[in-house]
Design a protein around this motif. Structure first.
Motif, PDB file in Angstrom:
ATOM      1  N   THR A 171      -5.920  -8.669   2.062  1.00  0.00           N
ATOM      2  CA  THR A 171      -7.025  -7.756   1.744  1.00  0.00           C
ATOM      3  C   THR A 171      -7.371  -7.809   0.263  1.00  0.00           C
ATOM      4  O   THR A 171      -8.546  -7.863  -0.115  1.00  0.00           O
ATOM      5  CB  THR A 171      -6.662  -6.324   2.142  1.00  0.00           C
ATOM      6  OG1 THR A 171      -6.440  -6.267   3.558  1.00  0.00           O
ATOM      7  CG2 THR A 171      -7.782  -5.348   1.786  1.00  0.00           C
ATOM      8  N   LYS A 172      -6.350  -7.794  -0.579  1.00  0.00           N
ATOM      9  CA  LYS A 172      -6.585  -7.817  -2.023  1.00  0.00           C
ATOM     10  C   LYS A 172      -7.192  -9.153  -2.471  1.00  0.00           C
ATOM     11  O   LYS A 172      -8.026  -9.190  -3.386  1.00  0.00           O
ATOM     12  CB  LYS A 172      -5.288  -7.523  -2.777  1.00  0.00           C
ATOM     13  CG  LYS A 172      -4.815  -6.081  -2.613  1.00  0.00           C
ATOM     14  CD  LYS A 172      -3.640  -5.776  -3.502  1.00  0.00           C
ATOM     15  CE  LYS A 172      -3.230  -4.322  -3.390  1.00  0.00           C
ATOM     16  NZ  LYS A 172      -4.273  -3.400  -3.885  1.00  0.00           N
ATOM     17  N   ASN A 217       0.804  -1.226   0.000  1.00  0.00           N
ATOM     18  CA  ASN A 217       0.000   0.000   0.000  1.00  0.00           C
ATOM     19  C   ASN A 217       0.833   1.271   0.000  1.00  0.00           C
ATOM     20  O   ASN A 217       0.280   2.368  -0.095  1.00  0.00           O
ATOM     21  CB  ASN A 217      -0.941   0.017   1.215  1.00  0.00           C
ATOM     22  CG  ASN A 217      -2.147  -0.882   1.025  1.00  0.00           C
ATOM     23  OD1 ASN A 217      -2.500  -1.230  -0.110  1.00  0.00           O
ATOM     24  ND2 ASN A 217      -2.782  -1.279   2.124  1.00  0.00           N
ATOM     25  N   LYS A 224      -9.157 -11.026  -0.625  1.00  0.00           N
ATOM     26  CA  LYS A 224     -10.551 -10.981  -0.178  1.00  0.00           C
ATOM     27  C   LYS A 224     -11.396 -10.118  -1.102  1.00  0.00           C
ATOM     28  O   LYS A 224     -12.533 -10.478  -1.443  1.00  0.00           O
ATOM     29  CB  LYS A 224     -10.618 -10.450   1.253  1.00  0.00           C
ATOM     30  CG  LYS A 224     -12.011 -10.439   1.850  1.00  0.00           C
ATOM     31  CD  LYS A 224     -11.983  -9.950   3.290  1.00  0.00           C
ATOM     32  CE  LYS A 224     -13.387  -9.939   3.897  1.00  0.00           C
ATOM     33  NZ  LYS A 224     -13.360  -9.438   5.302  1.00  0.00           N
ATOM     34  N   ASP A 225     -10.849  -9.000  -1.543  1.00  0.00           N
ATOM     35  CA  ASP A 225     -11.592  -8.073  -2.395  1.00  0.00           C
ATOM     36  C   ASP A 225     -11.973  -8.684  -3.732  1.00  0.00           C
ATOM     37  O   ASP A 225     -13.017  -8.332  -4.304  1.00  0.00           O
ATOM     38  CB  ASP A 225     -10.769  -6.792  -2.633  1.00  0.00           C
ATOM     39  CG  ASP A 225     -10.669  -5.924  -1.394  1.00  0.00           C
ATOM     40  OD1 ASP A 225     -11.460  -6.135  -0.449  1.00  0.00           O
ATOM     41  OD2 ASP A 225      -9.805  -5.018  -1.369  1.00  0.00           O
ATOM     42  N   CYS A 226     -11.122  -9.587  -4.241  1.00  0.00           N
ATOM     43  CA  CYS A 226     -11.435 -10.165  -5.556  1.00  0.00           C
ATOM     44  C   CYS A 226     -11.899 -11.612  -5.472  1.00  0.00           C
ATOM     45  O   CYS A 226     -12.056 -12.286  -6.500  1.00  0.00           O
ATOM     46  CB  CYS A 226     -10.244 -10.028  -6.506  1.00  0.00           C
ATOM     47  SG  CYS A 226      -8.791 -10.949  -6.021  1.00  0.00           S
ATOM     48  N   GLU A 237      -5.923  -2.117 -14.183  1.00  0.00           N
ATOM     49  CA  GLU A 237      -5.779  -3.266 -13.292  1.00  0.00           C
ATOM     50  C   GLU A 237      -6.180  -2.863 -11.874  1.00  0.00           C
ATOM     51  O   GLU A 237      -5.331  -2.455 -11.071  1.00  0.00           O
ATOM     52  CB  GLU A 237      -4.344  -3.796 -13.305  1.00  0.00           C
ATOM     53  CG  GLU A 237      -4.031  -4.683 -14.498  1.00  0.00           C
ATOM     54  CD  GLU A 237      -3.476  -3.899 -15.668  1.00  0.00           C
ATOM     55  OE1 GLU A 237      -4.008  -4.063 -16.776  1.00  0.00           O
ATOM     56  OE2 GLU A 237      -2.550  -3.125 -15.480  1.00  0.00           O
ATOM     57  N   GLN A 238      -7.457  -2.938 -11.576  1.00  0.00           N
ATOM     58  CA  GLN A 238      -7.963  -2.479 -10.287  1.00  0.00           C
ATOM     59  C   GLN A 238      -7.887  -3.561  -9.207  1.00  0.00           C
ATOM     60  O   GLN A 238      -7.771  -3.257  -8.038  1.00  0.00           O
ATOM     61  CB  GLN A 238      -9.414  -2.003 -10.437  1.00  0.00           C
ATOM     62  CG  GLN A 238      -9.575  -0.787 -11.323  1.00  0.00           C
ATOM     63  CD  GLN A 238      -8.891   0.442 -10.763  1.00  0.00           C
ATOM     64  OE1 GLN A 238      -8.941   0.709  -9.567  1.00  0.00           O
ATOM     65  NE2 GLN A 238      -8.219   1.183 -11.631  1.00  0.00           N
ATOM     66  N   THR A 239      -7.977  -4.815  -9.592  1.00  0.00           N
ATOM     67  CA  THR A 239      -7.965  -5.910  -8.613  1.00  0.00           C
ATOM     68  C   THR A 239      -6.730  -6.773  -8.825  1.00  0.00           C
ATOM     69  O   THR A 239      -6.097  -6.745  -9.887  1.00  0.00           O
ATOM     70  CB  THR A 239      -9.218  -6.792  -8.741  1.00  0.00           C
ATOM     71  OG1 THR A 239      -9.148  -7.547  -9.964  1.00  0.00           O
ATOM     72  CG2 THR A 239     -10.486  -5.947  -8.722  1.00  0.00           C
ATOM     73  N   LEU A 240      -6.414  -7.556  -7.810  1.00  0.00           N
ATOM     74  CA  LEU A 240      -5.274  -8.457  -7.921  1.00  0.00           C
ATOM     75  C   LEU A 240      -5.485  -9.455  -9.047  1.00  0.00           C
ATOM     76  O   LEU A 240      -4.536  -9.795  -9.767  1.00  0.00           O
ATOM     77  CB  LEU A 240      -5.068  -9.192  -6.586  1.00  0.00           C
ATOM     78  CG  LEU A 240      -3.905 -10.186  -6.545  1.00  0.00           C
ATOM     79  CD1 LEU A 240      -2.579  -9.482  -6.794  1.00  0.00           C
ATOM     80  CD2 LEU A 240      -3.877 -10.928  -5.210  1.00  0.00           C
ATOM     81  N   ASN A 241      -6.708  -9.916  -9.221  1.00  0.00           N
ATOM     82  CA  ASN A 241      -6.990 -10.860 -10.299  1.00  0.00           C
ATOM     83  C   ASN A 241      -6.717 -10.234 -11.667  1.00  0.00           C
ATOM     84  O   ASN A 241      -6.174 -10.889 -12.561  1.00  0.00           O
ATOM     85  CB  ASN A 241      -8.439 -11.341 -10.220  1.00  0.00           C
ATOM     86  CG  ASN A 241      -8.660 -12.621 -11.012  1.00  0.00           C
ATOM     87  OD1 ASN A 241      -7.894 -13.569 -10.899  1.00  0.00           O
ATOM     88  ND2 ASN A 241      -9.697 -12.645 -11.827  1.00  0.00           N
ATOM     89  N   ASP A 242      -7.087  -8.942 -11.815  1.00  0.00           N
ATOM     90  CA  ASP A 242      -6.771  -8.229 -13.056  1.00  0.00           C
ATOM     91  C   ASP A 242      -5.267  -8.211 -13.301  1.00  0.00           C
ATOM     92  O   ASP A 242      -4.785  -8.421 -14.422  1.00  0.00           O
ATOM     93  CB  ASP A 242      -7.282  -6.788 -12.999  1.00  0.00           C
ATOM     94  CG  ASP A 242      -8.795  -6.687 -13.015  1.00  0.00           C
ATOM     95  OD1 ASP A 242      -9.442  -7.628 -13.507  1.00  0.00           O
ATOM     96  OD2 ASP A 242      -9.330  -5.674 -12.521  1.00  0.00           O
TER      97      ASP A 242
END
Length: 214
Positions: free
Chosen positions: A65-66, A14, A68-70, A41-46
């Motif tokens: 956290t990332k 971060n 969980k978000d994706c 690329e907003q998410t880790l998966n992206d």
């Protein structure tokens, strides 16, 4: 070396200043290239899908956290990419905790740049790495298993301890004023005596007998 043949590294943290600094460091090498996300690329998966990194250098809390978000879990992640835990120096969880989760290695953010770069290369090659600067809060109630540690000579144990910390043969030789051939001999004898077949076996043994505790 062509860029396509370099180890592709994605930094997950971060702190933008830290990320920029690590990206610059990684790109200054001949064997690695930083994969830098764009605004798309907003998410880790992206990031994983579009950038295709070989290694993640990740703050574990930020990574959790990332994930969980994706909607990803760590077990799925480690099947796709090698992950180096890049921990805050105040993190009191032991290195064994992260290795047990499936991280390929553990270092703190205080680690020297050359050691960080070696750690990235090592886990990319399939080795496990735990740096001696990792702060460990070990489980005081855990009884170490019976071992054949007494079989080792002092020099054999010394070399094996260094190997468990991820050090190269030349580095061990230089630090202990030995020849690289002598270091290789001590390592060979120690691994034969303890029936250790890989770097992962050596790290696991080192943790079981308390060599990596602080």
């Amino acid at each position: 070396m062509e860029s396509a043949n370099k180890i592709r590294v994605l930094v997950v943290d971060n702190n933008p200043v830290l990320v920029d600094g690590l990206n610059f460091l990684i790109n200054s090498t001949r064997r690695m290239a930083a994969t830098i996300p764009s605004r798309r690329e907003q998410t880790l998966n992206d990031m994983l899908e579009r950038l295709g990194p070989d290694v993640l250098v990740a703050d574990p809390e930020v990574l959790d956290t990332k994930l969980k978000d994706c909607g990803l879990d760590f077990d799925t992640l480690k099947d796709r990419v090698k992950v180096l835990a890049y921990c805050d120096c105040r993190d009191l969880r032991c290195g064994q905790f992260y290795l047990g989760r499936g991280y390929g290695g553990v270092v703190t953010k205080a680690v020297a740049s050359p050691k960080l770069l070696r750690a990235i290369q090592s886990i990319h090659a399939g080795d496990m790495v735990i740096d001696e600067t990792v702060l460990a809060a070990t489980d005081r109630n855990m009884e170490p298993p019976e071992t054949d540690q007494r079989k080792l000579s002092l020099k054999e144990e010394l070399v094996l301890r260094h190997v468990a910390l991820g050090k190269a043969m030349k580095e061990i030789a230089a630090e202990n004023q030995l020849s690289a051939k002598t270091v290789e001999t001590y390592k060979y004898r120690a691994t034969k005596k303890l029936d250790l077949r890989s770097r992962s076996d050596i790290v696991s043994y080192a943790m079981s007998v308390g060599w990596l505790q602080h």
